[in-house]
Design a protein around this motif. Structure first.
Motif, PDB file in Angstrom:
ATOM      1  N   UNK A   1       0.860  -1.202   0.000  1.00  0.00           N
ATOM      2  CA  UNK A   1       0.000   0.000   0.000  1.00  0.00           C
ATOM      3  C   UNK A   1       0.887   1.241   0.000  1.00  0.00           C
ATOM      4  N   UNK A   2       1.592   1.480  -1.110  1.00  0.00           N
ATOM      5  CA  UNK A   2       2.561   2.589  -1.148  1.00  0.00           C
ATOM      6  C   UNK A   2       1.934   3.973  -1.019  1.00  0.00           C
ATOM      7  N   UNK A   3       0.627   4.093  -1.261  1.00  0.00           N
ATOM      8  CA  UNK A   3      -0.017   5.401  -1.174  1.00  0.00           C
ATOM      9  C   UNK A   3      -0.308   5.826   0.269  1.00  0.00           C
ATOM     10  N   UNK A   4      -0.138   4.905   1.224  1.00  0.00           N
ATOM     11  CA  UNK A   4      -0.359   5.219   2.634  1.00  0.00           C
ATOM     12  C   UNK A   4       0.998   5.429   3.295  1.00  0.00           C
ATOM     13  N   UNK A   5       1.208   6.556   4.004  1.00  0.00           N
ATOM     14  CA  UNK A   5       2.495   6.795   4.665  1.00  0.00           C
ATOM     15  C   UNK A   5       2.887   5.639   5.585  1.00  0.00           C
ATOM     16  N   UNK A   6       4.182   5.335   5.633  1.00  0.00           N
ATOM     17  CA  UNK A   6       4.666   4.200   6.426  1.00  0.00           C
ATOM     18  C   UNK A   6       4.280   4.327   7.892  1.00  0.00           C
ATOM     19  N   UNK A   7       4.325   5.534   8.423  1.00  0.00           N
ATOM     20  CA  UNK A   7       3.946   5.733   9.822  1.00  0.00           C
ATOM     21  C   UNK A   7       2.487   5.397  10.071  1.00  0.00           C
ATOM     22  N   UNK A   8       1.637   5.737   9.107  1.00  0.00           N
ATOM     23  CA  UNK A   8       0.217   5.425   9.230  1.00  0.00           C
ATOM     24  C   UNK A   8      -0.012   3.919   9.154  1.00  0.00           C
ATOM     25  N   UNK A   9       0.753   3.239   8.305  1.00  0.00           N
ATOM     26  CA  UNK A   9       0.640   1.781   8.207  1.00  0.00           C
ATOM     27  C   UNK A   9       0.986   1.142   9.548  1.00  0.00           C
ATOM     28  N   UNK A  10       2.082   1.583  10.164  1.00  0.00           N
ATOM     29  CA  UNK A  10       2.484   1.020  11.455  1.00  0.00           C
ATOM     30  C   UNK A  10       1.419   1.264  12.522  1.00  0.00           C
ATOM     31  N   UNK A  11       0.829   2.456  12.514  1.00  0.00           N
ATOM     32  CA  UNK A  11      -0.213   2.756  13.494  1.00  0.00           C
ATOM     33  C   UNK A  11      -1.404   1.829  13.310  1.00  0.00           C
ATOM     34  N   UNK A  12      -1.821   1.641  12.069  1.00  0.00           N
ATOM     35  CA  UNK A  12      -2.978   0.798  11.796  1.00  0.00           C
ATOM     36  C   UNK A  12      -2.690  -0.651  12.162  1.00  0.00           C
ATOM     37  N   UNK A  13      -1.489  -1.133  11.884  1.00  0.00           N
ATOM     38  CA  UNK A  13      -1.141  -2.510  12.225  1.00  0.00           C
ATOM     39  C   UNK A  13      -1.215  -2.727  13.729  1.00  0.00           C
ATOM     40  N   UNK A  14      -0.608  -1.839  14.508  1.00  0.00           N
ATOM     41  CA  UNK A  14      -0.600  -2.005  15.963  1.00  0.00           C
ATOM     42  C   UNK A  14      -2.005  -1.816  16.549  1.00  0.00           C
ATOM     43  N   UNK A  15      -2.738  -0.868  16.003  1.00  0.00           N
ATOM     44  CA  UNK A  15      -4.101  -0.638  16.485  1.00  0.00           C
ATOM     45  C   UNK A  15      -4.981  -1.839  16.167  1.00  0.00           C
TER      46      UNK A  15
ATOM     47  N   UNK B   1      -3.966  -5.002  15.817  1.00  0.00           N
ATOM     48  CA  UNK B   1      -3.563  -6.099  16.704  1.00  0.00           C
ATOM     49  C   UNK B   1      -4.191  -5.931  18.084  1.00  0.00           C
ATOM     50  N   UNK B   2      -4.099  -4.710  18.620  1.00  0.00           N
ATOM     51  CA  UNK B   2      -4.645  -4.451  19.955  1.00  0.00           C
ATOM     52  C   UNK B   2      -6.162  -4.635  19.972  1.00  0.00           C
ATOM     53  N   UNK B   3      -6.839  -4.134  18.925  1.00  0.00           N
ATOM     54  CA  UNK B   3      -8.290  -4.259  18.875  1.00  0.00           C
ATOM     55  C   UNK B   3      -8.746  -5.703  18.809  1.00  0.00           C
ATOM     56  N   UNK B   4      -8.033  -6.525  18.053  1.00  0.00           N
ATOM     57  CA  UNK B   4      -8.398  -7.940  17.963  1.00  0.00           C
ATOM     58  C   UNK B   4      -8.087  -8.672  19.256  1.00  0.00           C
ATOM     59  N   UNK B   5      -6.977  -8.328  19.905  1.00  0.00           N
ATOM     60  CA  UNK B   5      -6.621  -8.990  21.161  1.00  0.00           C
ATOM     61  C   UNK B   5      -7.627  -8.685  22.262  1.00  0.00           C
ATOM     62  N   UNK B   6      -8.215  -7.501  22.225  1.00  0.00           N
ATOM     63  CA  UNK B   6      -9.161  -7.101  23.266  1.00  0.00           C
ATOM     64  C   UNK B   6     -10.479  -7.852  23.193  1.00  0.00           C
ATOM     65  N   UNK B   7     -10.734  -8.563  22.104  1.00  0.00           N
ATOM     66  CA  UNK B   7     -12.010  -9.273  21.991  1.00  0.00           C
ATOM     67  C   UNK B   7     -12.139 -10.390  23.010  1.00  0.00           C
ATOM     68  N   UNK B   8     -11.011 -10.845  23.563  1.00  0.00           N
ATOM     69  CA  UNK B   8     -11.040 -11.976  24.475  1.00  0.00           C
ATOM     70  C   UNK B   8     -10.834 -13.266  23.713  1.00  0.00           C
ATOM     71  N   UNK B   9     -11.023 -14.378  24.424  1.00  0.00           N
ATOM     72  CA  UNK B   9     -10.773 -15.668  23.813  1.00  0.00           C
ATOM     73  C   UNK B   9      -9.277 -15.901  23.673  1.00  0.00           C
ATOM     74  N   UNK B  10      -8.910 -16.940  22.942  1.00  0.00           N
ATOM     75  CA  UNK B  10      -7.510 -17.255  22.723  1.00  0.00           C
ATOM     76  C   UNK B  10      -7.285 -17.625  21.260  1.00  0.00           C
ATOM     77  N   UNK B  11      -7.312 -16.651  20.355  1.00  0.00           N
ATOM     78  CA  UNK B  11      -7.085 -16.960  18.949  1.00  0.00           C
ATOM     79  C   UNK B  11      -5.654 -17.428  18.725  1.00  0.00           C
TER      80      UNK B  11
END
Length: 356
Positions: free
Chosen positions: A155-169, A171-181
């Protein structure tokens, strides 16, 4: 002469009926044992895991060869074992053969990887010396960085910093759902990839001509993204395929899709011409990116949790929640959603030939 009286415990062990009355049948046991024997190999389990968690639900030999140092013919042999027992299906495209989980086995494979595997490690007395299934953000930092670099290249049209933010966000959002994926990083890659595509769609320079040419995007939102919105997304994709971009999300995403809904989703995936339901079947949190990218936002029981943005078409569908419904009730809810999806598609794509 002394008479020996049976001990009470001996009397209690007297069988009241034969074991054959309640044991699994011989033919069924043979069939299950054959499938389990095919799965009883660490490399095959890793390959199966890679196939089922790939973004499009499929993988070829070249993809799976990266899991190990063995040769591609050896990888092909292991895949053939899984295909011969019906767990995988294959399709040749040019010089490569692509593998995906057979529709009849999707629920079983999900149970194996997401429930049986964590339970097997949890009861192992040596499990404490093994890597945990779901490490914290500190432990997973290098993997998230590699994932961000990979997505940034796609996704070269998205700034690298924005990509990193979205990736970490993501991951955190999915982990907060609970369970043990078991495959949290793979789910993060899929979800973050969707979000980046939505960012490009919402922020790109789309003139009138390009905007008219691109397919409409529909977002289905319910509370848990575990039932109604998943069914609606699967139905829309079954009928429209790539002519509509479909997303689903939850205002408070659940840990997993409802048990009553999984077989219905499997049926829809099996009936799809592409063999794919168009969305990854796991609950995903609602994001502003998805709303901004959507042309139509359909809410189902989530109240005013979805932000209202100008220029969007909003619909609120009042349909039952299949979470605690019987199998018959869940199918009735599916049929009601099907009726509404057909009506929406008749408006969005008047030329689409919908099946009866």
């Amino acid at each position: 002469m002394t008479t020996l009286t049976p001990a009470p415990d001996d009397a209690a062990c007297a069988p009241r009926h034969t074991a054959a009355d309640h044991a699994i049948g011989t033919d069924a046991a043979d069939a299950v044992a054959t499938a389990l024997k095919a799965l009883a190999d660490p490399l095959r389990l890793r390959m199966l895991s890679a196939v089922v968690t790939s973004p499009d639900g499929q993988a070829c030999v070249c993809d799976l060869a990266e899991l190990t140092d063995v040769s591609q013919p050896t990888v092909s042999h292991h895949l053939k074992v899984l295909r011969d027992v019906g767990i995988l299906t294959s399709q040749r495209r040019g010089t490569w053969v692509w593998y995906r989980v057979a529709p009849a086995y999707r629920g079983a494979v999900t149970t194996l990887l997401d429930r049986f595997a964590p339970a097997a490690l949890a009861v192992d007395p040596d499990a404490g010396s093994r890597p945990t299934l779901m490490t914290g953000l500190t432990d997973v930092d290098p993997a998230l960085d590699r994932l961000a670099d990979s997505l940034a290249a796609r996704h070269p049209d998205v700034p690298a910093g924005e990509v990193r933010r979205i990736v970490r966000e993501s991951y955190t959002g999915l982990a907060r759902r609970g369970g043990m994926p078991l495959h949290l990083l793979a789910l993060t890659e899929h979800f973050a990839g969707q979000r980046l595509a939505d960012v490009e769609r919402a922020t790109g320079d789309h003139g009138p001509q390009s905007a008219a040419a691109r397919p409409p995007q529909v977002l289905f939102v319910c509370v848990g993204n575990a039932g109604r919105s998943q069914l609606a997304a699967a139905l829309l994709h079954r009928y429209a395929g790539t002519r509509v971009v479909v997303r689903s999300a939850g205002s408070m995403p659940a840990a997993d899709v409802h048990d009553t809904v999984r077989p219905l989703l499997a049926e829809l995936a099996g009936a799809s011409d592409s063999g794919d339901d168009g969305t990854a079947i796991f609950p995903k949190p609602l994001t502003d990116d998805a709303v901004r990218a959507a042309d139509v936002v359909v809410t189902m029981g989530c109240g005013d949790a979805c932000p209202v943005l100008p220029g969007k078409r909003y619909e609120d569908w009042v349909v039952g929640d299949p979470a605690l419904a019987s199998d018959q009730g869940a199918r009735a809810i599916r049929d009601e959603i099907d009726r509404r999806v057909r009506a929406l598609l008749a408006d969005l794509l008047p030329d689409l030939d919908l099946p009866n």
